[in-house]
Scaffold this motif. Sequence first.
Motif, mmCIF file in Angstrom:
data_model
loop_
_atom_site.group_PDB
_atom_site.id
_atom_site.type_symbol
_atom_site.label_atom_id
_atom_site.label_comp_id
_atom_site.label_asym_id
_atom_site.label_seq_id
_atom_site.Cartn_x
_atom_site.Cartn_y
_atom_site.Cartn_z
ATOM 1 N N MET A 1 -36.183 -63.261 -58.104
ATOM 2 C CA MET A 1 -37.927 -62.787 -57.489
ATOM 3 C C MET A 1 -37.287 -63.109 -56.249
ATOM 4 S SD MET A 1 -41.634 -63.182 -59.859
ATOM 5 C CE MET A 1 -41.359 -62.432 -58.331
ATOM 6 N N SER A 2 -38.393 -62.299 -55.347
ATOM 7 C CA SER A 2 -37.944 -62.769 -53.897
ATOM 8 C C SER A 2 -38.579 -63.504 -53.598
ATOM 9 C CB SER A 2 -38.094 -61.999 -53.235
ATOM 10 O OG SER A 2 -39.858 -61.347 -52.622
ATOM 11 N N VAL A 3 -38.175 -64.283 -52.232
ATOM 12 C CA VAL A 3 -38.927 -66.375 -52.368
ATOM 13 C C VAL A 3 -40.692 -65.359 -51.708
ATOM 14 C CG1 VAL A 3 -39.361 -67.950 -50.686
ATOM 15 C CG2 VAL A 3 -37.531 -67.375 -51.474
ATOM 16 N N ASP A 4 -40.552 -64.541 -50.970
ATOM 17 C CA ASP A 4 -41.719 -63.883 -50.528
ATOM 18 C C ASP A 4 -43.002 -63.526 -51.362
ATOM 19 O OD1 ASP A 4 -41.590 -64.021 -47.716
ATOM 20 O OD2 ASP A 4 -40.609 -61.631 -47.519
ATOM 21 N N GLN A 5 -42.425 -62.526 -52.582
ATOM 22 C CA GLN A 5 -43.638 -62.636 -53.552
ATOM 23 C C GLN A 5 -43.680 -63.728 -54.079
ATOM 24 O OE1 GLN A 5 -41.220 -59.709 -56.579
ATOM 25 N NE2 GLN A 5 -42.695 -58.888 -57.299
ATOM 26 N N VAL A 6 -42.818 -64.555 -54.761
ATOM 27 C CA VAL A 6 -43.298 -65.536 -55.334
ATOM 28 C C VAL A 6 -44.228 -66.870 -54.689
ATOM 29 C CG1 VAL A 6 -42.760 -67.977 -56.334
ATOM 30 C CG2 VAL A 6 -41.130 -65.476 -56.568
ATOM 31 N N ILE A 7 -44.579 -66.341 -53.651
ATOM 32 C CA ILE A 7 -45.088 -66.916 -52.358
ATOM 33 C C ILE A 7 -46.391 -66.913 -52.444
ATOM 34 C CG2 ILE A 7 -45.813 -67.935 -50.164
ATOM 35 C CD1 ILE A 7 -43.162 -68.276 -49.561
ATOM 36 N N GLY A 8 -46.747 -64.815 -52.498
ATOM 37 C CA GLY A 8 -47.556 -64.479 -52.016
ATOM 38 C C GLY A 8 -48.548 -64.825 -53.977
ATOM 39 N N LEU A 9 -47.591 -64.684 -54.505
ATOM 40 C CA LEU A 9 -48.666 -64.889 -55.901
ATOM 41 C C LEU A 9 -48.971 -66.592 -56.247
ATOM 42 C CD1 LEU A 9 -45.747 -63.067 -58.916
ATOM 43 C CD2 LEU A 9 -47.947 -62.140 -57.899
ATOM 44 N N LEU A 10 -48.894 -67.512 -55.926
ATOM 45 C CA LEU A 10 -48.252 -68.878 -56.772
ATOM 46 C C LEU A 10 -49.418 -69.434 -55.746
ATOM 47 C CD1 LEU A 10 -46.017 -69.425 -58.502
ATOM 48 C CD2 LEU A 10 -47.957 -68.187 -59.263
ATOM 49 N N GLU A 11 -49.168 -69.468 -54.164
ATOM 50 C CA GLU A 11 -49.940 -69.824 -52.208
ATOM 51 C C GLU A 11 -51.166 -69.899 -52.744
ATOM 52 O OE1 GLU A 11 -48.340 -70.670 -48.182
ATOM 53 O OE2 GLU A 11 -49.575 -68.776 -48.764
ATOM 54 N N GLY A 12 -51.741 -71.199 -52.973
ATOM 55 C CA GLY A 12 -53.004 -72.017 -52.619
ATOM 56 C C GLY A 12 -53.425 -72.146 -54.543
ATOM 57 N N ASN A 13 -52.655 -71.915 -55.717
ATOM 58 C CA ASN A 13 -53.003 -72.317 -56.872
ATOM 59 C C ASN A 13 -53.500 -73.882 -57.387
ATOM 60 O OD1 ASN A 13 -52.933 -71.491 -59.473
ATOM 61 N ND2 ASN A 13 -51.346 -73.094 -60.173
ATOM 62 N N THR A 14 -53.918 -74.157 -58.399
ATOM 63 C CA THR A 14 -54.644 -75.763 -58.069
ATOM 64 C C THR A 14 -54.616 -75.552 -59.664
ATOM 65 O OG1 THR A 14 -56.878 -74.794 -58.199
ATOM 66 C CG2 THR A 14 -56.646 -75.323 -56.189
ATOM 67 N N CYS A 15 -54.675 -77.175 -59.735
ATOM 68 C CA CYS A 15 -54.764 -77.690 -60.883
ATOM 69 C C CYS A 15 -56.276 -78.384 -60.839
ATOM 70 C CB CYS A 15 -53.495 -78.637 -61.295
ATOM 71 S SG CYS A 15 -53.280 -78.899 -63.035
ATOM 72 N N GLY A 16 -56.944 -78.393 -62.300
ATOM 73 C CA GLY A 16 -58.062 -78.892 -62.769
ATOM 74 C C GLY A 16 -58.511 -79.009 -61.031
ATOM 75 N N ARG A 17 -59.013 -80.652 -60.886
ATOM 76 C CA ARG A 17 -59.877 -80.602 -59.410
ATOM 77 C C ARG A 17 -58.980 -80.781 -58.646
ATOM 78 N NH1 ARG A 17 -64.076 -84.760 -62.272
ATOM 79 N NH2 ARG A 17 -64.967 -83.699 -63.808
ATOM 80 N N ARG A 18 -57.366 -81.374 -59.002
ATOM 81 C CA ARG A 18 -56.366 -80.990 -57.265
ATOM 82 C C ARG A 18 -56.420 -80.086 -56.837
ATOM 83 N NH1 ARG A 18 -52.659 -83.096 -61.392
ATOM 84 N NH2 ARG A 18 -52.910 -85.442 -61.864
ATOM 85 N N PRO A 19 -56.369 -80.160 -55.108
ATOM 86 C CA PRO A 19 -56.730 -78.891 -54.035
ATOM 87 C C PRO A 19 -55.089 -78.330 -54.083
ATOM 88 C CG PRO A 19 -56.149 -80.904 -53.611
ATOM 89 C CD PRO A 19 -56.246 -81.592 -54.600
ATOM 90 N N THR A 20 -54.359 -78.719 -55.113
ATOM 91 C CA THR A 20 -52.855 -78.381 -55.252
ATOM 92 C C THR A 20 -52.699 -77.792 -56.929
ATOM 93 O OG1 THR A 20 -50.556 -78.385 -54.162
ATOM 94 C CG2 THR A 20 -51.956 -80.358 -54.645
ATOM 95 N N SER A 21 -51.477 -77.537 -56.950
ATOM 96 C CA SER A 21 -50.969 -77.582 -58.129
ATOM 97 C C SER A 21 -48.853 -77.297 -57.684
ATOM 98 C CB SER A 21 -50.578 -76.162 -59.460
ATOM 99 O OG SER A 21 -50.291 -75.297 -58.420
ATOM 100 N N CYS A 22 -48.389 -77.536 -59.129
ATOM 101 C CA CYS A 22 -47.297 -77.533 -58.978
ATOM 102 C C CYS A 22 -46.509 -76.166 -58.275
ATOM 103 C CB CYS A 22 -46.356 -78.108 -60.087
ATOM 104 S SG CYS A 22 -46.711 -79.367 -60.839
ATOM 105 N N ALA A 23 -47.171 -74.936 -58.845
ATOM 106 C CA ALA A 23 -46.629 -73.948 -58.652
ATOM 107 C C ALA A 23 -46.858 -73.682 -56.699
ATOM 108 C CB ALA A 23 -47.689 -72.879 -59.167
#
Length: 101
Positions: free
Chosen positions: A49-71
Amino acid sequence: MHYDFRPRGVCARMIHIDLDDDRQTIEAISFDGGCAGNLSAISKLVRGMSVDQVIGLLEGNTCGRRPTSCADQMTRGLREAQAAEGDVVLESPYTFREMTF
């Protein structure tokens, strides 16, 4: 080009990023630590995938109560990798003993 990114605020300890020569397409991504099944699946899904496409899909994804995630941390690493000069390889601060469960 290879880039190692040390994420913050998540279970993964290191993200290994390989981009094509023009730094626009993901060739491979792997994670040290974190949820093995989920991160392995993410790695397979973003390959090619293109870097821009992945950033558009996953940026800002969170994990539980954390303000971020591995993605989300991966998207930060992708941005850094695109801006980096040459390969960036970090040594892991963990020894085999520390990674044993």
